[in-house]
Design an enzyme around this catalytic site. Structure first.
Site, PDB file in Angstrom:
ATOM      1  N   GLU A 279       1.383  -3.661   5.495  1.00  0.00           N
ATOM      2  CA  GLU A 279       2.807  -3.621   5.156  1.00  0.00           C
ATOM      3  C   GLU A 279       3.307  -2.221   4.838  1.00  0.00           C
ATOM      4  OE1 GLU A 279       3.128  -6.598   2.126  1.00  0.00           O
ATOM      5  OE2 GLU A 279       3.105  -8.254   3.554  1.00  0.00           O
TER       6      GLU A 279
ATOM      7  N   GLU B 235      -5.026  -8.713  -8.260  1.00  0.00           N
ATOM      8  CA  GLU B 235      -4.633  -8.406  -6.880  1.00  0.00           C
ATOM      9  C   GLU B 235      -5.014  -6.991  -6.477  1.00  0.00           C
ATOM     10  OE1 GLU B 235      -0.561  -8.455  -4.144  1.00  0.00           O
ATOM     11  OE2 GLU B 235      -0.426  -8.488  -6.331  1.00  0.00           O
TER      12      GLU B 235
END
Length: 1023
Positions: free
Chosen positions: A647, A792
């Site tokens: 991304e 994460e």
């Protein structure tokens, strides 16, 4: 070629070690005795209901992170924000009071005169909201929103209620931060009096707090105090506390709640219970032993239970138990997807039934209108206890209390049985867009709680533990390494806690641990969690996949809206399947969805499921890709204006992963059509054959997209062509991709990358032991003590991150085992690095069969445990097992690939190491990984395993060479310089030669102020 051995007799090398009871517990129990350091509270869930349990043992807490409670599929929406999965009240709260204070996180309605009052405990309006993104605030957060974006927000207000105020004049104290440096103003209003402007001198940062005071008129009794951004105020400030006290007197710290000692909190993963035991000494000096147990019932999805055992140690007398549904937990916190906290639920119909010792209420989500019921039934020593409403509670909260008389040395037990039901409840095979949920969720919830209370704690606990025992029939363990075993089991525990057979809401990146990522569903469900569940729990994976098949019509509508055929699944979806995301070009999600459907068929062989559920999805995805491609002018096709998993880049043409995924989906559709007896669209094969993934002829690397020039990517992308896409390529190309992209991937990106690198390297048999490096890189930077929960990113992010957990679990299910599900056989190609003594994978499912895999350095045994016929393909041969037969297949050992480097894959240690750059990287044989120290002067020591002739060392630095010296030792104690010290140099490869010596240990020591980064430290016999 190594032979495969077929047997029905156990061979001892594969038998799990017979551990003593304490050792066995080591693999199942995680615990801490000090929650003040290195502590992140764990969560419990059953795939439908969840809660995070704080250090205190039960209830709601905001420190060190919010203990959110979640309900699968329970969505709401507020002005200007997308649909969110909302929090529900903290349901585990069960407080204990000796009359001088209350223990157990019981929320309170207001504040007392003369005592500090937290601003966030009041009523917020006009855009004011609770935030936690700065440090050193006093309570559960602070109030922000007075000056969003650097501009005043007139009307933003925090209002607190203060009781026990004497009439006259009082000191108002506001604790605030004004980190912009300049002085600010807000306005205060006490008990409806005239507003008064407060001067707020600037603070040095937003993490620095100051106090401002002024005297205000007050009335006798209860007063309200509001701090507002009024017209004319500058307002660029946050407010932590709003307190009233006598003139000339600062507010005292909060009323004391006592102290705790002899503390221990443990998570028993085998039983699914968190136990917290402690001695609470109240402000009156009364010591009471408390032991909390919290479970989220695996046997009844609608049930959660809190139990507290109470033993007065040095006192006798009256005691109260407080059972609360705490509305403070309703508020969704600020996170990287939500700019301000927001409460999207409305609480109504609260009712306390004292004779029945029950309380119940209804929650309704804003805009979406979903309803949930919550109910609690309180029992003391197994019997109904007459209760009275407990009214000192925060907004949107409901509580009851029971009194009992206690004697020192006696133990008393209080249990609350909490039922939860929702209007969107799903049942086996039903749709997420529910039309048959309970008409009265509050009554339904009360029914669940009352039935459990009628059974009592012990039967409920036993049924819950039996349900967990069934789930643990599929397990992962590393014999001889209890720490790694616990970490793997913790991953399985949190993932399984977030999904449930029959609950067809797709899992989100944080599972059921929090509302992070808005509770939306991404590729995380299909690509990362599904394969991790599929190996041992295909029933749980099916519920995930049913989310996609049920919402197929929404995906079709999305494709039509974009001008394409078939189905275009959105990158983010929630309750309806419509696009609620911010990455509209990340269309590789379609291939991720289709592959997950196909993987389920391959693992189960369920043709009826494929025909009715999987095939419609696969067919629609293929139709989308056939319509989405554009001719490339060379007789083939391309995919333009897309975003790949990386991304960092957008608006790409011919993303390698997207193109390969489209090819895979089209080929799957062609094969699936034949299986279900339908005609494949000829265009699918034509487009599949016309799409391609470019290869750089000079390097053998697949460029990430047209025009890619090697800049940093944020996560695994092109390396996923090998796994899971199985895109055709040579081993040299696959290795080139790994070596090229590994150092170009941002270590601060999502945590899944190195799990893919491990699986790819295991498949390739990369010489050396780089799989161990990738394992450490995929675990160590992201695992939080004491309950081995996953974050994460290195900096935090979503927590508990079930996506990253799914990646690590896949590394064991499909990486080290080489497991691949086929239509006719299970493929295996096991390997081990020398750092792992063995791996046991139990309860693997394939086509109705259950089998175990035991990997050891000298062979891997596959044993059929259930079912009737298991075909195993390994080492070029296929064996068929019946009954409880076993077959032994070779275990590959890439570390034993011949080399002259005496240091490769030997035991290594470092005085310091960044967790993303572990010491083993310097000896793993890979040019793509490296050890990185955390500061100057670090040393790296390699144990060569025995007396070895060393005449030359080679150091490959990551970038320019930093100064270092080499020393050798025969015993690890007495060290001798080897050759001359090496000065800093612009080149990366340096060699030290000396008269050959016999040594067991070789040590690299960084010299000077630079921080060492070493790709490889090699030792050779001669110069």
């Amino acid at each position: 070629m190594a032979a495969l051995l077929l047997s029905t007799v156990s061979t001892g090398v594969f038998d799990p070690p017979r551990a003593a009871a304490s050792q066995a517990e080591d693999g199942w129990v995680l615990s801490t005795t000090d929650p003040s350091t290195d502590y992140a509270p764990a969560f419990l869930g059953n795939g439908y209901l969840s809660t995070r349990v704080p250090a205190q043992g039960a209830g709601f807490s905001s420190s060190p992170l919010l203990t959110e409670s979640q309900l699968a599929g329970f969505y709401g929406q507020g002005p200007g924000i997308s649909v969110q999965r909302v929090n529900i009240p903290a349901w585990s709260t069960l407080g204990v009071s000796d009359g001088s204070a209350v223990y157990g996180n019981v929320g309170s309605a207001g504040c007392a005169f003369g005592v500090v009052c937290e601003a966030e405990s009041g009523t917020l309006s006009g855009g004011a909201f609770v935030a936690t993104n700065h440090t050193d605030y006093g309570g559960t957060g602070f109030v922000a929103g007075y000056g969003p974006g650097g501009h005043p927000a007139p009307g933003a207000t925090a209002t607190v209620t203060v009781s026990g105020v004497p009439a006259g004049t009082a000191r108002l104290t506001v604790r605030y931060s004004a980190g912009g440096g300049a002085a600010q103003t807000l306005s205060a209003q006490a008990d409806g009096g005239a507003p008064v402007r407060i001067q707020l001198p600037g603070t040095s940062s937003w993490d620095t707090w100051a106090t401002a005071t002024l005297d205000v008129p007050v009335t006798s009794g209860v007063n309200t105090v509001a701090v507002t951004c009024a017209t004319g105020d500058s307002c660029l400030a946050n407010v932590d506390q709003i307190s009233l006290s006598p003139v000339g007197t600062d507010p005292a710290a909060k009323a004391p709640t006592g102290t705790t000692s002899d503390y221990r909190q443990s998570l028993d993963m085998r039983r699914g219970i968190i136990t917290t035991s402690l001695t609470w000494t109240s402000p009156a000096g009364r010591a009471t032993r408390l032991t909390y147990q919290v479970l989220v019932d695996q046997a009844d999805a609608h049930l959660g239970v809190t139990r507290v055992d109470i033993t007065p140690l040095n006192w006798s007398g009256p005691l109260s138990v407080v059972d609360e549904l705490d509305g403070r937990a309703d508020t969704l916190p600020v996170n990287h997807r939500l700019s301000k906290s927001v409460n999207l639920t409305q609480v109504s119909a609260g009712h306390v039934d004292g004779p029945a010792a029950t309380l119940s209420e209804t929650l309704t989500t804003q805009q979406v209108g979903m309803r949930a019921g919550m109910a609690s039934v309180l029992r003391v020593d197994g019997d109904p206890a007459v209760t009275v409403p407990y009214t000192d509670v925060p907004a949107d909260s409901l509580a009851q209390s029971a009194k009992l008389s206690v004697q020192a040395g006696h133990t008393y037990q209080a249990v609350k049985f909490v039922g939860v039901a929702s209007s969107n409840d799903t049942e086996q095979g039903s749709a997420p867009l529910v039309r048959n949920g309970p008409a009265d969720p509050q009554a339904d919830a009360l029914g669940h709680a009352a039935r459990a209370a009628a059974q009592g704690w012990q039967p409920v606990q036993s049924a819950h533990e039996r349900a967990w025992a069934r789930l643990w029939q599929s397990d992962l363990s590393v014999p001889g390494d209890p720490d790694l075993t616990r970490r793997l089991r913790a991953g399985l525990f949190y993932l399984i806690s977030s999904v449930r057979d029959g609950v067809t809401w797709g899992p989100t990146p944080g599972g059921l641990s929090s509302a992070d990522y808005n509770g939306h569903v991404f590729w995380d469900a299909d690509t990362w969690m599904n394969p991790a569940l599929l190996a041992g729990h295909p029933d749980l994976a099916q519920s995930l996949l049913d989310y996609r098949s049920t919402l197929l019509d929404a995906a079709r509508a999305n494709a039509e809206a974009h001008g394409y055929q078939g189905a275009q699944y959105p990158w983010e979806s929630a309750d309806t399947g419509s696009d609620v995301g911010i990455h509209p070009r990340e269309i590789h999600i379609d291939s991720d969805v289709a592959l997950a459907q196909w993987q389920f068929y391959q693992a189960t062989g369920d043709l009826q499921w494929l025909r009715t559920k999987g095939w419609p999805v696969i067919k629609a995805v293929a139709a989308f890709w056939a319509s989405r491609v554009t001719p490339d002018g060379k007789g083939g096709y391309g995919l333009d204006n897309v975003q790949s998993p990386d991304e960092n880049h957008d608006h790409e043409n011919n993303s390698a992963y997207t193109n390969a995924g489209a090819i895979d989906s089209l080929d799957i559709a062609t094969e699936a059509a034949q299986l279900v007896g339908e005609q494949a669209d000829p265009l699918w094969a034509q487009v599949s054959g016309g799409l391609s993934v470019a290869v750089d002829p000079a390097t053998g690397v697949h460029p990430e997209y047209d025009g890619y020039r090697g800049d940093t990517i944020n996560q695994a992308d092109t390396v996923m062509l090998q796994y899971p896409l199985n895109y055709p390529m040579t081993a040299e190309q696959a290795q080139a991709d790994l070596d090229y992209y590994t150092p170009r991937t941002d270590i601060n990106g999502p945590s899944m990358t190195d799990s893919i690198n491990l699986i790819d390297s295991a498949r390739l048999g990369t010489p050396g032991c780089v799989t161990d490096t990738f394992l450490r890189r995929s675990l160590d930077p992201y695992t939080y003590a004491p309950f081995d929960q996953f974050a994460e990113t290195r900096a935090g992010g979503a927590f508990t991150f079930t996506t990253g957990i799914g990646g690590v679990l896949q590394a064991f299910y499909y990486g080290f085992t080489g497991l691949r599900f086929g239509a006719d056989a299970v493929g295996l190609d096991p390997m081990l690095p020398p750092q792992i003594p063995g791996i046991d994978v139990t309860g693997v499912q394939w086509h109705g069969n259950t089998f175990d895999i035991s990997i050891r350095p000298d062979g891997t045994r596959v044993t059929l445990r259930g079912g009737h016929t298991l075909a195993v393909s390994a080492a070029g041969r296929t064996s068929t097992l019946h009954g409880h037969q076993s077959v032994t297949v070779p275990t590959r050992r890439p570390d034993l690939t011949p080399t002259d480097d005496a240091a490769r894959c030997k035991d290594v240690s470092a005085t310091t190491a960044d967790p993303s750059f572990p010491a083993v990287a310097a000896v793993d044989g890979s040019p793509s990984t490296h050890w990185k120290a955390t500061g100057p002067g670090a040393a790296l020591t390699v144990d060569l395993g025995g007396a070895t002739t060393v005449g030359r060392t080679v150091v490959q630095s990551y970038g320019a060479t930093t100064a270092y010296r080499i020393d050798v030792s025969a015993d690890g104690t007495a060290w001798t310089p080897f050759g001359a010290p090496v000065a800093a140099a612009s080149g990366s490869s340096t060699t030290v030669t000396a008269t050959p010596v016999t040594a067991r240990y070789v040590r690299y020591t960084a010299v000077g102020s630079a921080t060492a980064a070493v790709v490889g430290l090699s030792a050779y016999a001669g110069g």
